[in-house]
Design an enzyme around this catalytic site. Structure first.
Site, PDB file in Angstrom:
ATOM      1  N   TYR A   7       0.833  -1.213   0.000  1.00  0.00           N
ATOM      2  CA  TYR A   7       0.000   0.000   0.000  1.00  0.00           C
ATOM      3  C   TYR A   7       0.865   1.260   0.000  1.00  0.00           C
ATOM      4  CZ  TYR A   7      -3.200  -3.561   1.881  1.00  0.00           C
ATOM      5  OH  TYR A   7      -3.930  -4.699   2.105  1.00  0.00           O
ATOM      6  N   TYR A 135     -14.489  -4.456   3.357  1.00  0.00           N
ATOM      7  CA  TYR A 135     -13.146  -4.882   2.914  1.00  0.00           C
ATOM      8  C   TYR A 135     -12.976  -6.350   3.269  1.00  0.00           C
ATOM      9  CZ  TYR A 135      -8.163  -5.649   2.603  1.00  0.00           C
ATOM     10  OH  TYR A 135      -6.932  -6.175   2.279  1.00  0.00           O
ATOM     11  N   ASP A 237     -17.476 -12.417   7.788  1.00  0.00           N
ATOM     12  CA  ASP A 237     -16.020 -12.273   7.733  1.00  0.00           C
ATOM     13  C   ASP A 237     -15.581 -11.677   9.077  1.00  0.00           C
ATOM     14  OD1 ASP A 237     -13.412 -11.525   7.415  1.00  0.00           O
ATOM     15  OD2 ASP A 237     -13.686 -10.564   5.455  1.00  0.00           O
ATOM     16  N   LYS A 266      -6.251 -13.040  11.107  1.00  0.00           N
ATOM     17  CA  LYS A 266      -5.541 -12.036  11.915  1.00  0.00           C
ATOM     18  C   LYS A 266      -5.227 -12.488  13.345  1.00  0.00           C
ATOM     19  CE  LYS A 266      -6.255  -7.803   9.316  1.00  0.00           C
ATOM     20  NZ  LYS A 266      -7.304  -7.754   8.290  1.00  0.00           N
TER      21      LYS A 266
HETATM   22  C1  LIG Z   1      -7.414  -8.155   6.882  1.00  0.00           C
HETATM   23  C2  LIG Z   1      -8.715  -8.642   6.455  1.00  0.00           C
HETATM   24  C3  LIG Z   1      -8.830  -9.627   5.449  1.00  0.00           C
HETATM   25  C4  LIG Z   1      -7.634 -10.158   4.696  1.00  0.00           C
HETATM   26  O1  LIG Z   1      -6.774 -10.869   5.517  1.00  0.00           O
HETATM   27  P1  LIG Z   1      -5.258 -11.120   5.043  1.00  0.00           P
HETATM   28  O2  LIG Z   1      -4.701 -12.022   6.088  1.00  0.00           O
HETATM   29  O3  LIG Z   1      -4.601  -9.765   5.015  1.00  0.00           O
HETATM   30  O4  LIG Z   1      -5.309 -11.741   3.695  1.00  0.00           O
HETATM   31  C5  LIG Z   1     -10.102 -10.099   5.129  1.00  0.00           C
HETATM   32  N1  LIG Z   1     -11.192  -9.627   5.764  1.00  0.00           N
HETATM   33  C6  LIG Z   1     -11.122  -8.684   6.725  1.00  0.00           C
HETATM   34  C7  LIG Z   1     -12.372  -8.243   7.409  1.00  0.00           C
HETATM   35  C8  LIG Z   1      -9.881  -8.158   7.107  1.00  0.00           C
HETATM   36  O5  LIG Z   1      -9.821  -7.205   8.053  1.00  0.00           O
END
Ligand SMILES: *Cc1c(COP(=O)(O)O)cnc(C)c1O
Length: 417
Positions: A7, A135, A237, A266
């Site tokens: 980024y 996102y 998600d 994460k």
């Molecule tokens: C960070 C994030 C992702 C992507 O995860 P990566 O490990 O960076 O590929 C997907 N969904 C959400 C809500 C996120 O915050």
């Protein structure tokens, strides 16, 4: 420069501080300075850096086996983590598929949803609904379900986007009318296009990278009902929200409902090793059963279920459960809320707090130009996204360290004029 940063416009890039080591909530730099980490290395390092119990578990596992393929072989850490994730997540999510990052976890979730309908004999249920300003990661299908933004602009010509709907206005405590407006939009879309819509993917309760927007969990209850009514799979998600960040272990608990598919990443591995999990209901899992490969899930990242990653996750969950982390998170929420009251300025659009997340939305991104550098001079690490200044500290942060972070934010905002 040989190292290509994420980024980042690499032209004339400034020299970045280099981290030598880290301990608890503090990053120690090669140049001898130290920074209190206010954002947990992209929200992952929930127990702080260099946690003795996680280090010990990891070293012990390294001495057993660091990696083995999950294709054709199994191992205890993966089996135990699957059991544990099923136990701690909302009811009904009974099956766990591992992958190596959040974006891939999202890809797997979308594959599960799309193939579910194929396996069940539907044709044409191929469209994905998501939220504006969402996102979901940087791979292609994840970009398609993320709102258009700087993250996806370069690929607009190749992305086949589905439908995007608005989150309800009014924040966590929205009025019935505010919720109703957003629900009506979903219902109208489902009513018209249920024959072609496969699934609805969203970040429950708070959209993170897309602007830290908090919305009512009651909306999710309505979405659950509508998905059932129109035979559409619901995907949460929880890559950013999982493992306590919103004040509950998973954000779905705010609404008291279960999605059909849920992704976590994460914080799952506490910032030690990249890993993700996609959980599915028995209804979804069973649709993949059959006598041939035709119905099977033909996906398998090389490092899925890596024993070190699974060991970290198991140890992390053990610490969360044994050391009353939800109380720590409630305390962080309290301290941030109290201190935010003292931060007032005409440059602020809105302040928002949920669990261990504090957000100050500025009216203009210009108000934050130079903020990251100011923070480094003041001994803290914060990195706004556009006009969004946010805190997502490690849960082990001390009150004193948290107050220092908040003081630096207040000092910056006070000197804007
Ligand atoms: C960070 C994030 C992702 C992507 O995860 P990566 O490990 O960076 O590929 C997907 N969904 C959400 C809500 C996120 O915050």
């Amino acid at each position: 420069m040989k190292l290509w940063f994420p980024y980042k416009q690499m032209k004339n890039m400034e020299v970045l501080l280099s981290v030598k080591n880290a301990q608890g909530a503090v990053l120690h730099m090669e140049n001898g300075t130290a920074l209190i980490d206010g954002i947990s290395s992209w929200w992952a390092v929930i127990h702080g850096y260099n946690h003795p119990d996680i280090n010990a578990a990891l070293i012990s596992q390294i001495n057993q086996v660091s990696h083995v393929m999950l294709g054709g072989l199994s191992h205890q850490p993966a089996a135990q983590l699957a059991d544990t994730l099923v136990r701690i997540t909302p009811q009904g999510l009974n099956h766990v598929f591992f992958s190596d990052s959040g974006s891939i976890g999202v890809e797997v979730a979308l594959k599960m949803a799309l193939q579910y309908f194929k396996n069940e004999g539907y044709t044409g249920k191929t469209i994905i609904v998501s939220l504006k300003n969402g996102y979901h990661g940087d791979t292609f299908k994840a970009m398609e379900v993320s709102d258009d933004s700087d993250f996806t602009n370069a690929f607009d010509d190749v992305l086949h986007r589905g439908y995007f709907v608005n989150i309800p206005t009014g924040g966590y405590n929205a009025t019935d009318t505010e919720i109703e407006t957003a629900v009506v939009e979903v219902e109208a879309l489902f009513k018209q296009d249920a024959a072609t819509i496969a699934c609805f993917i969203l970040e429950p309760v708070i959209q993170c990278a897309g602007g830290m927007n908090i919305y009512s969990p009651l909306y999710l209850q309505h979405v659950r009902r509508l998905c059932d009514e129109y035979n559409i799979l619901l995907i949460f998600d929880e890559v950013a929200t999982g493992f306590g960040r919103t004040g509950k272990l998973f954000a779905a608990e705010h609404a008291g409902i279960s999605p059909d598919i849920m992704i976590m990443g994460k914080a799952m591995t506490a910032g030690y090793i990249g890993h993700a999990a996609t959980l599915a209901s028995t209804k979804v899992f069973n649709s993949f059963l059959g006598d041939t490969y035709e119905k099977a899930l033909m996906h398998g990242p090389t490092f899925m279920g890596n024993p070190l990653a699974c060991t970290v996750a198991l140890q992390s969950i053990k610490i969360i459960e044994e050391q009353n982390y939800l109380a720590k998170i409630a305390n962080i929420e309290h301290v941030i809320s109290e201190q935010f009251k003292t931060i007032q300025s005409d440059f602020i659009q809105e302040k928002r707090v949920l669990g261990a997340i504090g957000v100050i939305e500025m009216k203009d991104a210009q108000s934050l130009a130079g903020f990251n550098k100011f923070c480094q001079e003041e001994g803290v690490w914060l990195r706004p996204i556009g006009n969004i200044l946010y805190l997502m500290p490690p849960y082990i942060i001390s009150d004193k360290q948290l107050l220092t972070l908040l003081k630096v934010i207040k000092d910056w905002i006070d000197k804007l004029a």
